[in-house]
Design an enzyme around this catalytic site. Structure first.
Site, mmCIF file in Angstrom:
data_model
loop_
_atom_site.group_PDB
_atom_site.id
_atom_site.type_symbol
_atom_site.label_atom_id
_atom_site.label_comp_id
_atom_site.label_asym_id
_atom_site.label_seq_id
_atom_site.Cartn_x
_atom_site.Cartn_y
_atom_site.Cartn_z
ATOM 1 N N LYS A 195 -12.279 -1.975 2.934
ATOM 2 C CA LYS A 195 -11.592 -1.058 2.157
ATOM 3 C C LYS A 195 -12.405 -1.015 0.753
ATOM 4 O O LYS A 195 -13.660 -0.398 0.884
ATOM 5 C CB LYS A 195 -10.262 -1.525 1.451
ATOM 6 C CG LYS A 195 -9.240 -1.148 2.997
ATOM 7 C CD LYS A 195 -7.911 -1.576 2.818
ATOM 8 C CE LYS A 195 -7.083 -0.944 4.008
ATOM 9 N NZ LYS A 195 -6.119 -2.199 4.510
ATOM 10 N N HIS A 249 -5.612 -4.369 -0.454
ATOM 11 C CA HIS A 249 -5.578 -3.418 -1.442
ATOM 12 C C HIS A 249 -5.930 -4.060 -2.879
ATOM 13 O O HIS A 249 -5.274 -3.343 -3.857
ATOM 14 C CB HIS A 249 -4.226 -2.633 -1.313
ATOM 15 C CG HIS A 249 -4.256 -1.787 -0.138
ATOM 16 N ND1 HIS A 249 -4.714 -0.515 0.004
ATOM 17 C CD2 HIS A 249 -3.708 -2.080 1.209
ATOM 18 C CE1 HIS A 249 -4.476 -0.021 1.254
ATOM 19 N NE2 HIS A 249 -3.946 -0.898 1.991
ATOM 20 N N SER A 252 0.772 -1.118 0.048
ATOM 21 C CA SER A 252 -0.031 0.082 0.058
ATOM 22 C C SER A 252 0.940 1.389 -0.041
ATOM 23 O O SER A 252 0.214 2.330 -0.383
ATOM 24 C CB SER A 252 -0.785 -0.012 1.275
ATOM 25 O OG SER A 252 -0.411 -0.073 2.422
HETATM 26 C C1 LIG Z 1 -5.569 -2.588 5.945
HETATM 27 C C2 LIG Z 1 -4.861 -3.754 5.788
HETATM 28 C C3 LIG Z 1 -5.219 -4.840 6.732
HETATM 29 C C4 LIG Z 1 -6.134 -4.615 7.956
HETATM 30 O O1 LIG Z 1 -7.404 -4.757 7.800
HETATM 31 P P1 LIG Z 1 -8.609 -4.610 8.760
HETATM 32 O O2 LIG Z 1 -9.772 -5.212 8.074
HETATM 33 O O3 LIG Z 1 -8.889 -2.981 8.680
HETATM 34 O O4 LIG Z 1 -8.134 -5.060 10.067
HETATM 35 C C5 LIG Z 1 -4.442 -6.084 6.591
HETATM 36 N N1 LIG Z 1 -3.649 -6.194 5.583
HETATM 37 C C6 LIG Z 1 -3.343 -5.384 4.708
HETATM 38 C C7 LIG Z 1 -2.372 -5.491 3.807
HETATM 39 C C8 LIG Z 1 -3.928 -3.955 4.915
HETATM 40 O O5 LIG Z 1 -3.818 -2.981 3.753
#
Ligand SMILES: *Cc1c(COP(=O)(O)O)cnc(C)c1O
Length: 402
Positions: free
Chosen positions: A245, A214, A186
């Site tokens: 997301k 992502h 990310s």
């Molecule tokens: C945002 C993210 C997470 C965490 O996700 P949540 O559902 O908010 O706990 C885990 N791994 C990656 C690669 C992320 O970008």
């Protein structure tokens, strides 16, 4: 309350964070999430820093789907899944996710952080090896720490180093080996080379795991994820990801893969066994989101059009970006104070974005990170580009202005 030194110790650490410029204040938004948001002081800002890739977070259809599930299934269950916390909507969502990702079965969690935290320990022990990309997400790092398997780390996206680590784990006589990577990283928008990772996994008899936080919902022609983008659907052993997301943006996570794996996790994974079930309105809305994006690639296509347009125009203006195709666009400013000033000036100009500097990114690699959304209109993107140009001129950082 008798240990004053504890509190003054915290106080001084917080002050150090502030004076080092590492303190993270929270911006307060007074509206729904979206391509435009209203800040607490009443200003409207164009939002370029949400993980709202498909624009579904503040979306009316998503809210309606959540409201319908709220009405049908109620607010919550006051139970973990295996006692009395599993409703039809949870099973439907698990099945839909499996279908979407091209896997056999899926288990839901309260967050992807929990999915990653609870995936390794039930499946691997000291006889096994976890071979992990150096830039993997914090939740993968924590999950690996909770597991007794031997740890091998390879340099970010470096296939030669990955092979070296596979050789080392093989020579150490490890029983099972698993290669673990974010599908997309990310900070840089780098896409993992899953085709080559699958080749190496086959060569060394290793398993593969990707974190699709992502990527799920928009990477690949029909948005299935990085495995679709790289042409390896059906060849990844374990897929983890988030519902927080692109896939609606509320919260929730999942692990998907072969049924033996998922069944084992349902029996043994601690964040699943000892934490409350995902709220039914989130499960219902996520299900509606998956149905919507399975029917049409319109949102995903608009996101990719916006991404291509922004990447082309920002370079034309004279900014340096990390090359790529992902909707995460790192606009490189290199110098930390410049990046800080730049983000502050963009905020004054009505654009919300985040600056990153050492130690979050390497020294000399300071940047602002732009994240595109399907919800951005061309007009909004043009306003953002104009603000970039103005701030760039003022701070003397456009290539053409040097
Ligand atoms: C945002 C993210 C997470 C965490 O996700 P949540 O559902 O908010 O706990 C885990 N791994 C990656 C690669 C992320 O970008």
């Amino acid at each position: 309350m008798s240990d004053q030194a504890f509190y003054s110790g915290l106080q001084s650490k917080l002050e150090t964070l502030r004076s080092d410029g590492l303190f993270k204040p929270e911006r307060v938004i007074a509206s729904r999430q979206g391509s435009e948001v209203v800040s607490q002081d009443g200003r409207t800002l164009i939002n370029m820093c949400a993980n709202n890739y498909l624009g579904l977070s503040g979306d009316e259809q998503t809210s309606q789907a959540a409201a319908a599930a709220l009405e049908k299934y109620g607010y919550g269950l006051s139970s973990v899944r295996f006692i009395c916390g599993t409703q039809t909507v949870h099973k439907e969502l698990e099945q839909k996710l499996s279908e979407f990702l091209g896997t056999e079965d899926t288990i839901l969690y309260a967050a992807a952080f929990d999915a990653n935290g609870g995936v390794f320990e039930p499946l691997f022990d000291e006889n096994d090896a976890i071979i992990s990309d150096a830039l993997n997400h914090a939740s993968i790092i924590d999950g690996v720490r909770l597991c007794k398997a031997a740890r091998y780390r390879y340099a970010n996206n470096d296939m030669l180093d990955l092979e070296k680590q596979l050789v080392a784990a093989t020579e150490a006589g490890k029983r099972h080996k698993i290669i673990v990577t974010d599908g997309v990283f990310s900070m840089d928008g780098t896409i993992a080379q899953l085709d080559r990772i699958v080749e190496l996994a086959e060569k060394y008899g290793a398993l593969t795991m990707i974190d699709e936080s992502h990527a799920s919902g928009f990477m690949g022609k029909t948005g299935r994820g990085t495995h679709e983008h790289c042409g390896v659907i059906g060849k990844i052993d374990i897929i983890t990801g988030t519902l927080g997301k692109a896939l609606g943006g509320a919260m929730g996570g999942f692990t998907s893969g072969r049924k033996e794996v998922i069944e084992t996790l349902r029996q043994k994974s601690r964040p699943y066994l000892f934490s409350n079930t995902l709220a039914p309105m989130i499960a219902g809305a996520s299900l509606a989101v998956l149905e919507r994006i399975s029917k049409s690639t319109e949102l995903r296509d608009r996101l990719m059009d916006n991404t291509a347009y922004f990447r082309k125009e920002i370079e034309r203006i004279g900014f340096t970006i990390k090359p790529g195709t992902h909707p995460v666009v790192p606009v490189m400013l290199f110098d930390a104070p410049v990046a800080q000033k730049f983000a502050a000036r963009m905020f004054e100009l009505g654009v919300l974005l985040s600056g990153f500097f050492y130690p979050v990114v390497p020294m000399g690699q300071a940047r602002v990170r732009v994240q595109l959304s399907a919800a951005h209109t061309r007009e909004q993107l043009d306003k953002v580009l104009a603000a970039f140009e103005q701030a760039g001129r003022e701070l003397g950082i456009l290539k053409s202005a040097r």
